[in-house]
Motif scaffolding. Sequence first.
Motif, mmCIF file in Angstrom:
data_model
loop_
_atom_site.group_PDB
_atom_site.id
_atom_site.type_symbol
_atom_site.label_atom_id
_atom_site.label_comp_id
_atom_site.label_asym_id
_atom_site.label_seq_id
_atom_site.Cartn_x
_atom_site.Cartn_y
_atom_site.Cartn_z
ATOM 1 N N SER A 161 19.704 3.887 -16.262
ATOM 2 C CA SER A 161 21.439 3.128 -17.031
ATOM 3 C C SER A 161 22.672 3.188 -16.578
ATOM 4 O O SER A 161 23.706 2.566 -16.552
ATOM 5 C CB SER A 161 21.607 4.001 -18.011
ATOM 6 N N GLY A 162 23.030 5.063 -15.678
ATOM 7 C CA GLY A 162 23.637 5.064 -15.500
ATOM 8 C C GLY A 162 24.607 5.754 -15.761
ATOM 9 O O GLY A 162 26.056 5.872 -15.984
ATOM 10 N N ALA A 163 24.432 6.393 -17.489
ATOM 11 C CA ALA A 163 24.777 7.122 -17.745
ATOM 12 C C ALA A 163 24.409 8.759 -17.369
ATOM 13 O O ALA A 163 23.465 9.112 -16.724
ATOM 14 C CB ALA A 163 23.872 6.946 -19.063
ATOM 15 N N ILE A 164 25.439 9.752 -17.495
ATOM 16 C CA ILE A 164 25.526 10.578 -17.554
ATOM 17 C C ILE A 164 24.723 11.784 -18.660
ATOM 18 O O ILE A 164 25.493 11.875 -19.393
ATOM 19 C CB ILE A 164 26.714 11.590 -17.043
ATOM 20 N N LEU A 165 23.772 11.908 -17.975
ATOM 21 C CA LEU A 165 22.795 12.705 -18.727
ATOM 22 C C LEU A 165 22.940 14.339 -19.047
ATOM 23 O O LEU A 165 23.567 14.549 -17.824
ATOM 24 C CB LEU A 165 21.503 12.026 -18.487
ATOM 25 N N VAL A 166 23.194 15.029 -20.027
ATOM 26 C CA VAL A 166 23.326 16.286 -20.124
ATOM 27 C C VAL A 166 23.096 17.127 -20.918
ATOM 28 O O VAL A 166 22.593 16.191 -22.289
ATOM 29 C CB VAL A 166 24.794 15.988 -20.432
ATOM 30 N N GLY A 167 23.104 18.662 -20.595
ATOM 31 C CA GLY A 167 22.380 19.333 -21.781
ATOM 32 C C GLY A 167 22.536 20.736 -21.658
ATOM 33 O O GLY A 167 22.802 20.722 -20.028
ATOM 34 N N ALA A 168 22.110 21.717 -22.411
ATOM 35 C CA ALA A 168 21.745 22.963 -22.122
ATOM 36 C C ALA A 168 21.220 23.561 -20.811
ATOM 37 O O ALA A 168 19.716 22.663 -21.312
ATOM 38 C CB ALA A 168 21.796 23.837 -23.249
ATOM 39 N N GLY A 169 21.610 24.614 -20.177
ATOM 40 C CA GLY A 169 20.949 24.949 -19.294
ATOM 41 C C GLY A 169 21.446 26.461 -19.143
ATOM 42 O O GLY A 169 22.079 27.007 -19.139
ATOM 43 N N ALA A 170 20.048 27.409 -18.477
ATOM 44 C CA ALA A 170 20.339 28.935 -18.660
ATOM 45 C C ALA A 170 21.223 29.443 -17.436
ATOM 46 O O ALA A 170 21.235 28.681 -16.311
ATOM 47 C CB ALA A 170 19.021 29.221 -18.338
ATOM 48 N N PRO A 171 22.462 30.289 -18.182
ATOM 49 C CA PRO A 171 23.162 30.526 -16.754
ATOM 50 C C PRO A 171 22.323 31.381 -16.139
ATOM 51 O O PRO A 171 20.950 31.819 -16.135
ATOM 52 C CB PRO A 171 23.908 32.066 -17.620
#
Length: 180
Positions: free
Chosen positions: A158-168
């Motif tokens: 879609s061209g959207a930037i998908l974001v989510g939490a990631g472990a450090p």
Amino acid sequence: GGDSEYDWNEDHRDVPAGVDLVPEHGDAGFGNDHGTAVLGEMAGLDNGSGVKGIAHGASFYFAGAYANGDYNLGDTLLAASSPLGTGDVILIELQMTGPVGEYVPVEWYEPTYDAIVMAVGLGIIVVEAAGNGAQDLDAAIYSTGNGGHWPFLPESDSGAILVGAGAPPSFPSPRSRLDF
């Protein structure tokens, strides 16, 4: 920029006055804490108390996804896109239940995907929440069913930037997906 969520506290002292693009929006039963908190992270006023948002000097538009007793994120995204132009940002704070009962990005629903593609085509940067379900969007389940609409395949981007939490890096499983 534009922010799309169910609701937020428009009278909060740390939230800037903005243009409400869906004035009849309301609380879908989840309260306004999440929308107010995320908006504060982005746009919180530099007023000497509370938070100061990362983009506190920017202009913001608000577009509630629940209006007049109806949830319609596609229409909300169209409203959010109307005052924006190339390089502006829309943040979609919402997710939806996917084929295995966990949260997935809202573009899984084709009318919402179409609205996102339209916004991206106008040069608007769309940032879409994608991590709360801890799903592998490359899994086979996301390229079956759903009426043939498979937005997570590379050819359907879609061209959207998908974001989510990631472990450090210091986490026991560094750089792994987190479920929030």
